[in-house]
Enzyme design. Sequence first.
Site, PDB file in Angstrom:
ATOM      1  N   HIS A 536     -11.976  -4.250   2.720  1.00  0.00           N
ATOM      2  CA  HIS A 536     -12.099  -2.680   2.537  1.00  0.00           C
ATOM      3  C   HIS A 536     -13.537  -2.899   1.855  1.00  0.00           C
ATOM      4  O   HIS A 536     -13.632  -1.805   0.839  1.00  0.00           O
ATOM      5  CB  HIS A 536     -11.282  -1.968   1.766  1.00  0.00           C
ATOM      6  CG  HIS A 536      -9.919  -1.546   2.359  1.00  0.00           C
ATOM      7  ND1 HIS A 536      -8.830  -1.257   1.835  1.00  0.00           N
ATOM      8  CD2 HIS A 536      -9.398  -2.006   3.629  1.00  0.00           C
ATOM      9  CE1 HIS A 536      -7.765  -0.986   2.557  1.00  0.00           C
ATOM     10  NE2 HIS A 536      -8.278  -1.601   3.831  1.00  0.00           N
ATOM     11  N   HIS A 579      -7.273   3.086   2.759  1.00  0.00           N
ATOM     12  CA  HIS A 579      -7.599   2.267   3.416  1.00  0.00           C
ATOM     13  C   HIS A 579      -8.693   3.011   4.416  1.00  0.00           C
ATOM     14  O   HIS A 579      -8.494   4.098   4.810  1.00  0.00           O
ATOM     15  CB  HIS A 579      -6.535   1.677   4.575  1.00  0.00           C
ATOM     16  CG  HIS A 579      -5.466   1.211   4.043  1.00  0.00           C
ATOM     17  ND1 HIS A 579      -5.023  -0.254   4.293  1.00  0.00           N
ATOM     18  CD2 HIS A 579      -4.336   1.500   3.003  1.00  0.00           C
ATOM     19  CE1 HIS A 579      -3.906  -0.415   3.509  1.00  0.00           C
ATOM     20  NE2 HIS A 579      -3.596   0.645   2.678  1.00  0.00           N
TER      21      HIS A 579
END
Length: 599
Positions: A536, A579
């Site tokens: 990420h 996310h």
Amino acid sequence: MELVKFIVVGLGLTAKYTLAALLTDPRHLPQTQWDYIVVGAGTAGCVVANRLSENPKVKILVIEAGVQNTGPDASAIEVPFLVAEASSGTTFDWNYTTTPQAALNNRTTAYPRGFVLGGSSSTNYMAFTRGSSEEYNRLASISGDSGWSWRKIFPYALKNEKHVASADNHKTTGEYNPSVHGNGPLLTSLPGTSTDIDNRVLETTKELHSEFPFNLDMNAGNPLGVGWLQSTIGNSVRSSSATAYLSPALANRSNINLLTNTRVTRLIKTNNLSSRFPTFLGVEFAQTASGPRFTATAREEVILSAGSIGTPQILMLSGIGDQTKLSKLGIKTAVNLPDVGMNMQDHPFFALQWSVNSTKTFDSIVNNATAFSDAFAQYEATGQGIFANNAIANHIGFFRLAESSGILKQFGDPTAGPHSPHYEFAFINGFYGTTQTEPTTGNYFSAAVILVSPTSRGSVTLASDSPFDHPLIDPALLATSFDQQVVVEAVEALQRFISASPWKGYIKAPYGGSANATTRDGILEYARNSVISIRHPMGTAAMSQTRARAGVVDAHLLVKGVEGVRIVDASVIPGIAAHPQAAVYIIAERAADLIKAAR
């Protein structure tokens, strides 16, 4: 697990694209000047290309370094259960590695990023989490633009995504909130295969409600609690930016040219649009380090959508970055912008495992060739079964430290507000490890622990002046005392979760190093040996107010001190405790409108 060859009918690029030009050789480009040049056909780039091409009067060139999202190995990025096969070491991955991570006992780790149409939306774990409303409100405050606030940007969330039936077509009442989902091109769905731990997770939210409440839909603005995982899966296959945005645009419009297998090497300075800043409307690209260089120019804008690694690398290779660092590599500085590649944020994660009193885990399938083949045959014939399901989890949960936490008293709270999490769990019906060797026998329950509000900040810097050399990637995983202490608190909370009565008689014993994660010191050492990136990266070209010295882009995503260049990808996000793919889609949808308005 062995990679199964599987082609999904209808997703083939070359079979569908009858109007737009799909090219693999720069010499075949029909022209050298375009209205817009989009650098990168990743999560954001495909959105921008699609939305801009809605105007038939504009001509768009999309340049993608990676490969097509079809071919003999495409099952890795299409079949939901094979999500791990899209990881590092495949033709769909850039195959980056990190610098040695001091807090991880100087380990280097793989750093997967999508080297394929759709970018990391084609290779990620498909979790679709928008984040908290507070995080968008904080982005509005950081940028000085209320257009990024939750209230104003939520219509773009609805424009992006459409929730569809699960693979098994089960009744989903009480598993999500239909009112917070839209009618966009990206398809999302709930798990399509029940597991042996689903009821145990849900019963625990009832027994330990005050600490682990049930959340009907964590995409409604408040993600705290345990809920059913929403994944970018539709009609039993992955839904990516390539399949949702790029494929339809190329199939139905003639004003896009897509060039793949070609790397943008730098931006080229052109005649100034104004006397204020240097203008970069030129793009140089090549297919090999020693091969010929080609150029193209944009009449309106160059949109950098090369991701949190590629975007800062291209900027620095173009002389846009920290003057001191660039000069050491012999790169002439065009714009001194020190924050390029800095402020990198990522979410470290690791997993703990326990042997269980059950044979109904996915271990019984992945470790048995016959069962594996039978399950895949079922999927191929019906689109159902375990292969239609996201392997990572049916349930996830986002949580905060207690308000009385000594960690918060010592360090303050880095989150955007009281409805924004510090850490996350994913509950996995089988063995999942990060650095551990996967056992070939037995049945297991795993839980992933993800630090979603880290205070550590890393960087992306150039290793050389060659665009074909990987940059130096330092996500600085667990680099701060805050991060380390939160990880320990998270594991202790997880241990409280699985100590609830629904797990009694089911969990037998911890596996391997998980057995040592019983004391605070033991938990931290286990984390140091087990943590990797959850993929990420963000913040390497962060948004800030126009007149702020810090940051790389302004509220309209225009590069500071530069004319003609806008950045639309995860690099502009200062940070989000989710996310990030959902946020990237939303940002790209609004960015397309900003670009249209500028024209």
